[in-house]
Design a protein around this motif. Structure first.
Motif, short mmCIF file in Angstrom:
data_model
loop_
_atom_site.label_atom_id
_atom_site.label_comp_id
_atom_site.label_asym_id
_atom_site.label_seq_id
_atom_site.Cartn_x
_atom_site.Cartn_y
_atom_site.Cartn_z
N SER A 75 -46.53 6.91 113.75
CA SER A 75 -47.25 7.71 114.75
C SER A 75 -46.41 8.85 115.33
CB SER A 75 -47.72 6.80 115.90
OG SER A 75 -46.60 6.34 116.65
N LEU A 76 -45.11 8.87 115.02
CA LEU A 76 -44.23 9.88 115.60
C LEU A 76 -44.48 11.25 114.98
CD1 LEU A 76 -40.79 8.00 115.67
CD2 LEU A 76 -42.30 8.48 117.61
N PRO A 77 -44.48 12.30 115.81
CA PRO A 77 -44.54 13.66 115.26
C PRO A 77 -43.21 14.01 114.58
CG PRO A 77 -44.24 13.73 117.64
CD PRO A 77 -44.49 12.29 117.28
N TRP A 78 -43.19 15.06 113.78
CA TRP A 78 -42.01 15.37 112.98
C TRP A 78 -40.76 15.58 113.82
CZ3 TRP A 78 -39.19 14.81 109.15
CH2 TRP A 78 -38.14 15.68 108.84
N ASN A 79 -40.86 16.29 114.94
CA ASN A 79 -39.66 16.57 115.73
C ASN A 79 -39.01 15.28 116.23
OD1 ASN A 79 -41.86 16.19 117.49
ND2 ASN A 79 -40.71 17.13 119.18
N GLN A 80 -39.83 14.25 116.54
CA GLN A 80 -39.27 12.98 116.98
C GLN A 80 -38.76 12.14 115.81
OE1 GLN A 80 -41.82 10.82 119.67
NE2 GLN A 80 -42.40 12.69 120.80
N ARG A 81 -39.37 12.31 114.63
CA ARG A 81 -38.88 11.61 113.45
C ARG A 81 -37.47 12.06 113.09
NH1 ARG A 81 -43.84 10.46 109.21
NH2 ARG A 81 -45.43 9.97 110.78
N ARG A 82 -37.17 13.33 113.36
CA ARG A 82 -35.82 13.83 113.11
C ARG A 82 -34.79 13.08 113.93
NH1 ARG A 82 -35.48 19.90 114.30
NH2 ARG A 82 -36.89 19.27 115.97
N TYR A 83 -35.18 12.75 115.18
CA TYR A 83 -34.25 12.01 116.04
C TYR A 83 -33.98 10.62 115.45
CZ TYR A 83 -35.88 15.59 119.34
OH TYR A 83 -36.22 16.75 119.95
N VAL A 84 -35.04 9.98 114.97
CA VAL A 84 -34.88 8.65 114.37
C VAL A 84 -33.98 8.71 113.14
CG1 VAL A 84 -36.07 6.72 113.28
CG2 VAL A 84 -37.10 7.86 115.24
N LEU A 85 -34.21 9.72 112.29
CA LEU A 85 -33.40 9.88 111.09
C LEU A 85 -31.94 10.14 111.43
CD1 LEU A 85 -35.82 12.05 108.90
CD2 LEU A 85 -35.16 9.67 108.51
N SER A 86 -31.71 10.95 112.45
CA SER A 86 -30.33 11.23 112.87
C SER A 86 -29.65 9.97 113.37
CB SER A 86 -30.33 12.29 113.98
OG SER A 86 -30.86 13.52 113.51
N LEU A 87 -30.38 9.17 114.15
CA LEU A 87 -29.81 7.92 114.66
C LEU A 87 -29.49 6.96 113.52
CD1 LEU A 87 -29.09 6.08 117.03
CD2 LEU A 87 -31.49 5.39 117.14
#
Length: 271
Positions: A34-46
């Motif tokens: 459900s996350l938008p792309w800009n928030q998915r980037r944060y997850v990937l970075s983490l």
């Protein structure tokens, strides 16, 4: 170009169960999708930073990020918490198992697991995340606490007290192999107790009744170096599973006036 298209077509046809996202718990999967792309980037970075970090840094992060929630969940298991406290009283361990104690043990569990990950194929981060997500895994820390406190006690016993403790057990040989021999080996190689003239009856008395002099920090290190998290947790599980699974009589074990016939041991586990 055609081959490249076929390659991507084949990937698209892979079963969904083989993808990483399908291995997540349903709640996590729904949230991630459900996350938008800009928030998915944060997850990937983490994810990238965590996977690239050393196990010790992973443990530090997970402790800071999850410990408060885990402690509150553990306090909800009132029956288990009470049972562990009762066993600690039986072993004469002065520990209240308050919020600070539980938080400290959660961090220690992470770090202990991290140390093992250098020698074992299981990924530490994966096991730590299971601990965060699973109630069963989370409750396992109670067994770890109980087992660790018991092993700390045995580490601080003299070899005569080891013999007395072993005598109390139903399965003496298994208890000796599992706990006594590894601890006495650690005593030897770390210069805590150094036997001299082991085969001479009277010479044995000097080191046999010697109490180990171990600082608190060193004691923690020795237990973690000698036993895996699984062995510690299994010890705690055995203790909590049945009241007589591990027999412990303080008055007998710590009797300050040993009888002469207790030298040398007839259990023959000191070599």
């Amino acid at each position: 170009m055609i081959k490249q298209k076929h390659k991507y077509a084949d990937l698209a046809q892979l079963p969904h169960t083989d993808t990483v996202i399908q291995k997540l718990p349903v709640e996590v999967k729904d949230w991630a999708q459900s996350l938008p792309w800009n928030q998915r980037r944060y997850v990937l970075s983490l994810c990238y930073i965590l996977c690239a970090s050393t196990p010790d840094l992973q443990a530090e992060f997970l402790d800071n990020y999850t410990a408060d929630g885990l402690v509150s969940k553990m306090f909800e298991d009132v029956d288990t918490l009470h049972r562990v406290k009762e066993y600690l009283i039986r072993f004469r361990v002065k520990k209240q198992l308050n919020e600070s104690d539980l938080r400290s043990y959660i961090k220690q569990f992470y770090i202990h697991s991290a140390q093992q990950s250098r020698r074992e194929t299981d990924q530490y981060l994966e096991s730590a995340l299971r601990f965060v997500l699973s109630t069963e895994e989370r409750n396992n820390v109670f067994n770890y606490i109980l087992g660790f406190e018991f092993i700390k006690i045995v580490f601080q016993m003299s070899w005569l007290q080891h013999e007395r403790l072993a005598r109390l057990q139903k399965n003496q040989s298994q208890f000796i192999e599992t706990y006594i021999k590894p601890i006495q080996h650690a005593h030897r190689i770390n210069g805590i107790i150094l036997p001299k003239d082991e085969r001479i009856f009277f010479a044995r008395r000097t080191y046999y009744v010697q109490l180990p002099n171990i600082s608190y920090r060193r004691l923690i290190e020795l237990v973690m170096a000698t036993f895996t998290t699984e062995m510690v947790s299994n010890c705690g599980f055995s203790i909590s599973r049945h009241s007589q699974a591990l027999r412990f009589d303080c008055d007998y074990i710590y009797d300050p006036e040993p009888e002469e016939e207790r030298f040398p041991t007839d259990l023959q586990f000191i070599h």
